[in-house]
Design an enzyme around this catalytic site. Structure first.
Site, mmCIF file in Angstrom:
data_model
loop_
_atom_site.group_PDB
_atom_site.id
_atom_site.type_symbol
_atom_site.label_atom_id
_atom_site.label_comp_id
_atom_site.label_asym_id
_atom_site.label_seq_id
_atom_site.Cartn_x
_atom_site.Cartn_y
_atom_site.Cartn_z
ATOM 1 N N GLY A 317 0.823 -1.211 0.000
ATOM 2 C CA GLY A 317 0.000 0.000 0.000
ATOM 3 C C GLY A 317 0.851 1.252 0.000
ATOM 4 O O GLY A 317 0.520 2.245 -0.666
ATOM 5 N N TRP A 320 2.269 1.634 -3.436
ATOM 6 C CA TRP A 320 1.228 2.092 -4.361
ATOM 7 C C TRP A 320 1.164 3.615 -4.382
ATOM 8 O O TRP A 320 0.912 4.225 -5.417
ATOM 9 C CB TRP A 320 -0.128 1.522 -3.944
ATOM 10 C CG TRP A 320 -1.277 2.053 -4.745
ATOM 11 C CD1 TRP A 320 -1.726 1.582 -5.952
ATOM 12 C CD2 TRP A 320 -2.146 3.144 -4.417
ATOM 13 N NE1 TRP A 320 -2.809 2.313 -6.390
ATOM 14 C CE2 TRP A 320 -3.083 3.279 -5.462
ATOM 15 C CE3 TRP A 320 -2.207 4.029 -3.332
ATOM 16 C CZ2 TRP A 320 -4.074 4.260 -5.450
ATOM 17 C CZ3 TRP A 320 -3.188 5.005 -3.320
ATOM 18 C CH2 TRP A 320 -4.105 5.113 -4.376
ATOM 19 N N HIS A 321 1.416 4.243 -3.230
ATOM 20 C CA HIS A 321 1.314 5.694 -3.166
ATOM 21 C C HIS A 321 2.427 6.388 -3.939
ATOM 22 O O HIS A 321 2.242 7.528 -4.385
ATOM 23 C CB HIS A 321 1.338 6.164 -1.703
ATOM 24 C CG HIS A 321 0.020 6.049 -1.013
ATOM 25 N ND1 HIS A 321 -0.389 4.891 -0.402
ATOM 26 C CD2 HIS A 321 -0.982 6.939 -0.842
ATOM 27 C CE1 HIS A 321 -1.594 5.077 0.120
ATOM 28 N NE2 HIS A 321 -1.979 6.298 -0.130
ATOM 29 N N GLY A 322 3.560 5.760 -4.078
ATOM 30 C CA GLY A 322 4.623 6.407 -4.823
ATOM 31 C C GLY A 322 5.885 5.583 -4.862
ATOM 32 O O GLY A 322 6.137 4.751 -3.993
ATOM 33 N N PHE A 487 -0.128 10.607 -6.970
ATOM 34 C CA PHE A 487 -0.112 9.176 -6.715
ATOM 35 C C PHE A 487 -0.836 8.403 -7.805
ATOM 36 O O PHE A 487 -0.875 7.195 -7.746
ATOM 37 C CB PHE A 487 -0.750 8.865 -5.352
ATOM 38 C CG PHE A 487 -0.147 9.680 -4.232
ATOM 39 C CD1 PHE A 487 1.221 9.739 -4.082
ATOM 40 C CD2 PHE A 487 -0.938 10.403 -3.383
ATOM 41 C CE1 PHE A 487 1.804 10.496 -3.066
ATOM 42 C CE2 PHE A 487 -0.390 11.160 -2.348
ATOM 43 C CZ PHE A 487 0.986 11.212 -2.204
#
Length: 487
Positions: A317, A320-322, A487
């Site tokens: 997770g 996934w944001h960056g 993102f």
């Protein structure tokens, strides 16, 4: 194109809604698709091709999964479809990160490896790829039938209210709404009110907090007062910016007859990190639970495996944001606390101490999330603990206004009192004929308040006043994109 821009508010949105309501019901998916492509292409037309290609790929593989004649064939088709979608993320979001990490291990930079180009991250790619992945998995599981209507599916993937920053939608939740959804003046008005509240969160609160947060993270070795003020400012800026976008997306959906899932539920009143992730970015939390945590075994394979699953899911997770080690560490921080709470029972504790502990854990995590590098985050952490001094330098103090410090207190109070404010507004001022009011407050029709003409005028006047303030603010400030666009 940004929701909080004059182009969107006074050109795109009025024209789109006019065309949408003039279009026959059976052709409205095509109108949504055309409008969404214009909305996305306004940023860069070339990356619109990637969105279209992903849509065709996912649509075709959804049909192929359903038409496969054996379990083995369905598994292979699903795997190929997922690999195609994951490849989009792998190339456009993580290739630069991989090259930079490889270069760092070799003691050089990307140019030293012979790489003289950088890929641009397409806006919203994480969101529409996740929606594509969930669609293929849901079709494979039999949770939804593969749609034969390409325009419905393409409109779902490109649906502009949530295209670039969520909420992360699932086709199985909207399939029936694409076939038949209700429109009414009341639903449109409620959607407009929700949109306006979201705009106010962004323009009047988040954007006003941004300069203080930026100052703290841009100042080398910030002192304790600056580090604390900047960290608190960012903690609130991120919430009001992102929840404001979600409110605007949900409101726009309502104007078009859609019902989207809620994405926030007063996360800063949480008394554990476990509760926090039930309230923050709900659509992502649910996605990670259903498509990662549960398939990994969830909590069904013993405590040790449960803790590993929690940490692994939050690591993914975070990534996934960056594509940055800061996001990986932020994910590990939250995953570690989720595992610790489950192991120790902290998630079941209540009271003020649990609330303050949770806020501190979240605040410390947001510093790593916001920082451009791990080193910058460490500078801010050092400032928090007084290692960079306890005095605010005069040349820094002149850039901090009393209004920004007061706004931190006001924004914090709003974030903490949001559930009471929301329920009070729904109970006293918002329409009572909608099913959502009774469901939210758990009250029967006989106990719902009756609105007179005088009281029903109050929310209209309030929303109008807020809208005017937002427009005035927009007229005097520079361009300010939503934080989650990156993102």
């Amino acid at each position: 194109m940004v929701f909080s821009s004059e182009t969107f508010l006074f050109l795109f949105l009025p024209l789109f809604l006019a065309v949408y309501y003039l279009t026959p019901a059976r052709a409205r998916s095509l109108t949504i698709l055309a409008g969404s492509y214009v909305f996305y292409g306004w940023w860069r037309v070339d990356f619109l091709g990637l969105l279209v290609l992903t849509t065709f790929w996912t649509y075709g593989f959804g049909l192929a999964i359903e038409r496969a004649r054996s379990e083995l064939a369905r598994n292979w088709v699903t795997a190929i479809g997922l690999i195609g979608n994951l490849s989009v993320l792998g190339v456009f979001k993580y290739l630069n990160f991989f090259i930079d990490s490889l270069a760092a291990l070799a003691g050089t930079d990307a140019a030293g490896l012979g790489v003289h180009w950088r890929l641009i991250l397409p806006i919203g790619v994480s969101f529409y790829v996740f929606q594509s992945i969930s669609y293929l998995i849901d079709v494979r599981r039999g949770d939804v039938k593969a749609t034969t209507s390409f325009f419905d599916f393409a409109a779902f993937i490109a649906l502009f209210p949530q295209l670039v920053a969520g909420p992360i939608l699932r086709f199985k939740d909207l399939a029936d709404q694409f076939q038949d959804r209700q429109h009414s003046p009341q639903l449109f008005a409620d959607g407009l009110a929700r949109f306006t509240i979201g705009l106010a969160k962004k323009v009047l609160i988040a954007d006003a907090l941004a300069p203080l947060a930026d100052l703290a993270f841009a100042t080398p070795d910030p002192s304790a007062p600056l580090a604390w003020a900047g960290a608190l400012a960012y903690m609130l800026q991120l919430y009001f910016d992102f929840s404001g976008y979600s409110d605007m997306a949900i409101g726009l959906g309502m104007m078009m007859g859609f019902r989207f899932m809620e994405n926030f539920d007063a996360p800063y009143i949480s008394r554990s990190i476990t509760e926090f992730w039930r309230r923050w970015h709900i659509s992502l939390s649910v996605w990670l639970r259903d498509y990662l945590y549960v398939p990994l075994g969830g909590n069904r394979k013993g405590p040790a495996r449960t803790y590993v699953n929690l940490v692994l899911v939050m690591l993914l997770g975070g990534l996934w944001h960056g594509a940055n080690w800061t996001f990986v560490l932020w994910g590990a921080w939250h995953g570690g606390w989720l595992a610790a709470e489950r192991a120790t029972g902290l998630a079941r504790q209540g009271g003020l101490a649990a609330h303050l502990r949770t806020l501190l854990i979240v605040l410390l995590g947001w510093i790593m999330f916001r920082a451009a590098s791990v080193g910058q985050a460490m500078d801010v952490y050092a400032g928090l603990f007084g290692l960079n001094g306890l005095q605010l330098a005069p040349e820094i103090a002149v850039h901090i206004s009393h209004e920004s410090l007061i706004l931190i207190l006001v924004a914090g109070a709003i974030a903490l009192a949001e559930p009471r404010l929301r329920d009070w507004a729904r109970l006293h001022y918002f329409p009572t004929s909608t099913e959502s009011l009774g469901a939210t407050l758990d009250i029967g029709p006989q106990h719902r308040p009756h609105l007179t003409g005088a009281t029903s005028l109050v929310p209209s006047l309030f929303v109008t006043a807020v809208a005017v303030l937002c427009v005035m603010r927009l007229a005097e400030q520079s361009f300010s994109p939503f934080l989650y666009f990156q993102f």
